[in-house]
Design an enzyme around this catalytic site. Structure first.
Site, short mmCIF file in Angstrom:
data_model
loop_
_atom_site.label_atom_id
_atom_site.label_comp_id
_atom_site.label_asym_id
_atom_site.label_seq_id
_atom_site.Cartn_x
_atom_site.Cartn_y
_atom_site.Cartn_z
CE LYS A 29 -2.95 2.49 3.36
NZ LYS A 29 -1.97 3.36 4.02
CG ASN A 30 2.63 2.49 3.49
OD1 ASN A 30 1.57 3.11 3.45
ND2 ASN A 30 3.02 1.84 4.58
NE ARG A 36 -0.25 11.80 6.43
CZ ARG A 36 0.12 12.92 7.04
NH1 ARG A 36 -0.79 13.76 7.47
NH2 ARG A 36 1.39 13.20 7.21
CG ASP A 79 -4.63 5.00 10.00
OD1 ASP A 79 -5.72 4.53 9.65
OD2 ASP A 79 -3.53 4.53 9.66
CG ASP A 139 2.34 1.68 9.71
OD1 ASP A 139 2.02 2.52 10.57
OD2 ASP A 139 2.30 1.92 8.49
CG LEU A 163 5.88 8.13 13.87
CD1 LEU A 163 7.09 9.05 13.80
CD2 LEU A 163 5.86 7.20 12.66
#
Length: 434
Positions: free
Chosen positions: A24-25, A96, A120, A320, A342
């Site tokens: 996804k990223n 995002r 998120d 994540d 984070l």
């Protein structure tokens, strides 16, 4: 918005073979990067998840024609009309990943209005690093209540030190720097596999980028990018975060899962952390095997000190994965400190896991002590974000009785048809409409 929820009955070992989805990223910034030139692009292994599909709809609205090809996850992107500078507010404010459109649209058109991004609910997610990097390259930033107007007469290469190793800020800076005059140096750059994938994609299109895979990138600006006559074709790598989640699912349910299409380098730190929880993974010819005979016992540090799992920029443990690691630790004998550095709200989902029977002490917004192993019991919970949603699925699948997970629109944002794929491994999970 869907009001569906997952109904899950736990204590069934998961067994079988699974193919991880595309990263996804990596997919999201690639959808922005293809705006940098006019040539046709074929992207393969695109995860057909909510965030990616929404960003593809944004591209359609700003002038990109998208055609689904015969192979699942493969799409042809054609820019037959000039790219529009104005992004659709309603879509982008939910997403995002829309931030990765700022750099390429600014580089192409000299102007972009970026709506304040959604995503998120895990705490404040700074835009400052993005904006400061673009400003260093020659952009002017105007701040409005609902977003940012970013304009430039021309972009000029600079030596940029990012104030944090932000993945998406690195990607935005790289994409803008491709068309900046002269040489741009990005220090403290993020170097995750998806950043590397973006850089390789741009290099294939004619960009000049050095230092891929390090935290020091050098970009020599070019006047144009081009594709081969047949168009540029790029395959998105496997999602190593999903791979890590399937390792956990096998271990906590006592099953055996073979995961194919795995890049071993992408999961080295994930495997190292799991080994400290008593979970071992074996390489195979086509991927990795998570065997059923796991120790599930936390290994203390020397002198019996309580070990710590903490996230860090690549190649450290991914932020994540902290939610998944925390739930996994509840099923392992011993004590471990989870330190998520984070996001200040990432760990707030643990109240749901405590309600299921876990022994977790939330020390502060960033640290939690997990004391295992715990017997979990089914509960009705709601997912605040993508990763917490997967962590809740993992908890439910190893819990006794029935669980309901609500707000699964968050899970669908990051995991493609996760209920169908889990059922193929023997999970009792059902998508129910309210």
């Amino acid at each position: 918005m869907s009001s569906s929820y997952f109904k899950i009955i736990g204590k069934n070992p998961l067994n079988g073979t699974v193919v991880p989805q595309g990263n996804k990223n990596e997919a999201l910034p690639l959808l922005g990067a293809l705006l940098l030139w006019e040539g046709d692009v074929i992207l393969e292994n695109l995860p057909e998840i909510a965030d990616v599909l929404k960003l593809m709809e944004v591209l359609r609205q700003i002038g990109v024609e998208i055609t689904a090809l015969d192979t699942k996850g493969s799409y042809l992107f054609q820019k037959k009309n000039p790219v529009k500078s104005d992004l659709p507010y309603e879509l982008c404010s939910q997403l995002r990943g829309a931030v990765t459109l700022a750099g390429p649209i600014l580089a192409r058109t000299g102007r972009v209005f970026l709506p304040k991004p959604g995503g998120d609910k895990i705490g404040r997610r700074r835009m400052d690093t993005h904006l400061l990097a673009l400003e260093a390259l020659g952009a002017k930033i105007e701040v409005f209540p609902d977003g940012y107007m970013i304009t430039t007469d021309r972009l000029v290469g600079k030596d940029i030190l990012l104030d944090e190793a932000s993945v998406t800020a690195t990607e935005n800076a790289v994409m803008a720097a491709v068309y900046a005059e002269g040489v741009t140096t990005i220090r403290n750059a993020a170097s995750e596999p998806h950043v590397q994938g973006l850089c390789r994609f741009l290099i294939a299109a004619g960009a000049k980028i050095e230092g891929v895979g390090t935290n020091h990138l050098t970009i020599t600006g070019v006047s144009s990018l081009s594709s081969p006559p047949s168009g540029l074709r790029h395959r998105i790598g496997s999602d190593y975060l999903e791979i890590g989640s399937f390792i956990s699912l096998a271990a906590v349910t006592g099953g055996e899962i073979h995961i194919t299409d795995v890049n071993p380098e992408d999961i080295r730190m994930i495997r190292m952390v799991y080994s400290r929880l008593g979970i071992e993974v074996r390489p195979t010819e086509t991927g990795i095997l998570v065997p059923a005979d796991q120790k599930m016992e936390i290994i203390p540090d020397y002198h019996g000190a309580t070990p710590k799992i903490d996230d860090a920029p690549w190649p450290g443990f991914p932020a994540d994965m902290t939610s998944v690691a925390l739930v996994t630790a509840t099923q392992c004998k011993g004590t471990v400190l989870i330190h998520e550095k984070l996001f200040e709200s990432r760990l707030f989902f643990v109240d749901n896991i405590i309600a299921m029977g876990a022994q977790i002490i939330l020390c502060d917004p960033h640290r939690a002590i997990v004391i295992g192993a715990n017997r979990l019991y089914g509960q009705r919970v709601a997912s605040p974000d993508i990763r917490a949603g997967m962590a809740m699925i993992i908890a439910a699948l190893c819990a006794e009785g029935q669980s309901e997970i609500h707000n699964i629109v968050q899970i669908d944002r990051g995991f493609e048809s996760i209920d169908t794929r889990l059922r193929s491994l023997g999970a009792q999970i059902e998508r129910v409409s309210d």
